[in-house]
Scaffold this active site. Structure first.
Site, PDB file in Angstrom:
ATOM      1  N   CYS A  21      -6.588  -3.464  -0.376  1.00 20.84           N
ATOM      2  CA  CYS A  21      -5.383  -4.121  -0.902  1.00 20.84           C
ATOM      3  C   CYS A  21      -5.758  -5.152  -1.974  1.00 20.84           C
ATOM      4  CB  CYS A  21      -4.566  -4.709   0.253  1.00 20.84           C
ATOM      5  SG  CYS A  21      -2.869  -5.100  -0.234  1.00 20.84           S
ATOM      6  N   HIS A  52      -3.374  -0.013   3.351  1.00 19.04           N
ATOM      7  CA  HIS A  52      -4.076  -0.610   4.486  1.00 19.04           C
ATOM      8  C   HIS A  52      -4.540   0.496   5.438  1.00 19.04           C
ATOM      9  CE1 HIS A  52      -3.367  -4.855   3.676  1.00 19.04           C
ATOM     10  NE2 HIS A  52      -2.242  -4.456   3.120  1.00 19.04           N
ATOM     11  N   GLU A  72      -6.345   0.267   7.909  1.00 22.50           N
ATOM     12  CA  GLU A  72      -6.346  -0.249   9.293  1.00 22.50           C
ATOM     13  C   GLU A  72      -4.959  -0.193   9.914  1.00 22.50           C
ATOM     14  OE1 GLU A  72      -6.412  -2.021   6.590  1.00 22.50           O
ATOM     15  OE2 GLU A  72      -5.318  -3.906   6.837  1.00 22.50           O
TER      16      GLU A  72
END
Lengths: 254, 189
Positions: free
Chosen positions: B77, B171, B173
């Protein structure tokens, strides 16, 4: 193409979910972590955890729960309920929440949204607004719908955007619990009135309501609780249906 | 394998760490130059404003350390954007590893670009095409560095690669199974 988001909302009290849950193969229906994990596997795009106890003494239980959800769940989640300071937000984010939602406290203290946005960024600030239509105007209510403010929904949404809110979660109190569909006209007007994403809440009962909220209501996301928890609508079926209606959704990984 | 997450107060580090734990990797959060240099893989996360992030990197002397790294580095990001030359966000000079200008999305759609979107691969072996979770108002333009492209208001780079440096705008994650596969692929480099 950016997908419309489907967001189950879990009401939490003392670290446990409160509404009845009707799922097969669930080990502990009251365990918020287990439920969050199952929704993520079923294809939920995000989750909202709403702490309805929200008393100061219970915060530690909530932080622990947030930590456990963050460890188990690989999609974004928002935590709301009783957040009134930038420090509250810091604790939730450091335990693994991706976003927080503020409601009454943001109306009472206009510095709250800006304070959170300045420190942690607008992307983590969801402004929740509960409103009801009165004589043709949508009026904001606080404290879970108990306190009338006289403030106009659209004015407050735009002001909050300028203060730094990253998304608006609008619940129509007139539609909430009816299962007759979302407040489509108000949602459309709201979505055209602000330049940040709008999450629709209140009124989901059938799959067609989700189609309508994305087409007529032009919402960016739709939130619901009991239709998912009681098993009336399953997220995989809902996503298949929305796909068949030519709505951009993220398909479940097979 | 030693994996470190660069710790410079830029949010979301806990989520990255927890996701790596789910795929069996314990990553250390650190701002220590020696520990970062000695790692096998470096993850450079980031949420927030480009200018304040660069200020912290300079204070910690990480602005000179990061471009000198030789092991695989993954910017996530804002971390990806900071690997570029310059950002329109606060007209901020960045680390200059990718010769790219980071731009603000035009006002013809809702900003930030928030939610799940599809990334398409021009180098599928490296990072899988698929649905990823994005939250950003600034973007890196498509270029020869692009390994995943995405479309929102305009075409932009969802993932970039040059030498040992990699960047993802989304993202991983928070991108479900697809994100975990991407992180696993990076850790195998």
């Amino acid at each position: 193409m950016l997908a419309k988001r489907i967001i189950p909302c879990l009401d939490i009290r003392d670290g446990r979910t409160v509404k009845g849950i009707n799922f097969e193969n669930i080990r502990d229906a009251g365990d918020a972590v287990e439920l969050a994990r199952i929704y993520a596997l079923q294809g939920a795009d995000e989750l909202v955890l709403l702490d309805i106890t929200a008393t100061h003494e219970k915060r530690k239980t909530l932080y622990e729960l947030v930590g456990r959800v963050a460890a188990e769940v690989n999609i974004p989640f928002t935590v709301g309920g009783g957040i009134s300071t930038v420090e509250d937000v810091g604790m939730l984010l450091s335990n693994g929440a991706d976003k927080i939602s503020v409601n009454s406290a943001a109306v009472r203290n206009k510095k709250l949204i800006a304070g959170i946005a300045d420190k942690y960024g607008s992307q983590c600030v969801v402004l929740a607004i509960d409103a009801r239509q009165e004589e043709g105007r949508w009026i904001v209510y606080l404290n879970g719908g108990r306190v009338h403010t006289g403030i106009d929904l659209y004015d407050w949404a735009r002001e909050a955007e300028q203060l730094g809110a990253g998304e608006i979660l609008f619940t129509s109190m007139d539609h909430d619990g009816t299962r007759d569909g979302f407040a489509l006209d108000a949602l459309r007007h709201l979505s055209e009135h602000v330049r940040i994403p709008v999450i629709a809440s209140g009124g989901a009962g059938r799959m067609v309501h989700f189609r309508d909220v994305f087409t007529h209501g032009i919402a960016d996301a739709a939130l619901a609780a009991s239709v998912f928890h009681f098993g009336q609508i399953s997220i995989p079926n809902l996503k298949d249906y929305l796909s068949s209606q030519n709505i951009s959704i993220r398909p479940q990984l097979k | 394998m030693k994996v470190v997450i660069i710790d410079y107060g830029a949010g979301n580090t806990r989520s990255v760490q927890l996701t790596l734990e789910r795929i069996g990797i314990h990553a250390r959060l650190t701002d220590e130059a020696d520990e970062i240099r000695a790692a096998d893989k470096v993850i450079f996360p980031g949420v927030g404003h480009a200018r304040s992030a660069m200020d912290v990197l300079r204070d910690k002397k990480l602005d000179t350390l990061i471009p000198s790294l030789r092991q695989p580095v993954l910017g996530i990001c804002l971390g990806m954007q900071l690997l570029c030359t310059q950002s329109e966000e606060g007209d901020t000079p960045c680390l200059g590893i990718f010769d790219e200008q980071v731009k603000l999305f035009p006002a013809s759609g809702k900003v930030p670009h928030m939610g799940w979107n599809t990334a398409t691969a021009s180098d599928a072996a490296l990072f899988p095409a698929g649905w990823y979770y994005f939250v950003h108002s600034y973007y890196v333009p498509l270029s020869s560095y692009t390994v995943l492209g995405c479309d929102y208001i305009t075409g932009f780079a969802a993932a970039i690669h040059r030498d040992n440096f990699y960047g993802v705008q989304f993202h991983p994650e928070k991108s479900g199974k697809t994100g975990e596969v991407l992180l696993t692929n990076f850790l195998k480099l």
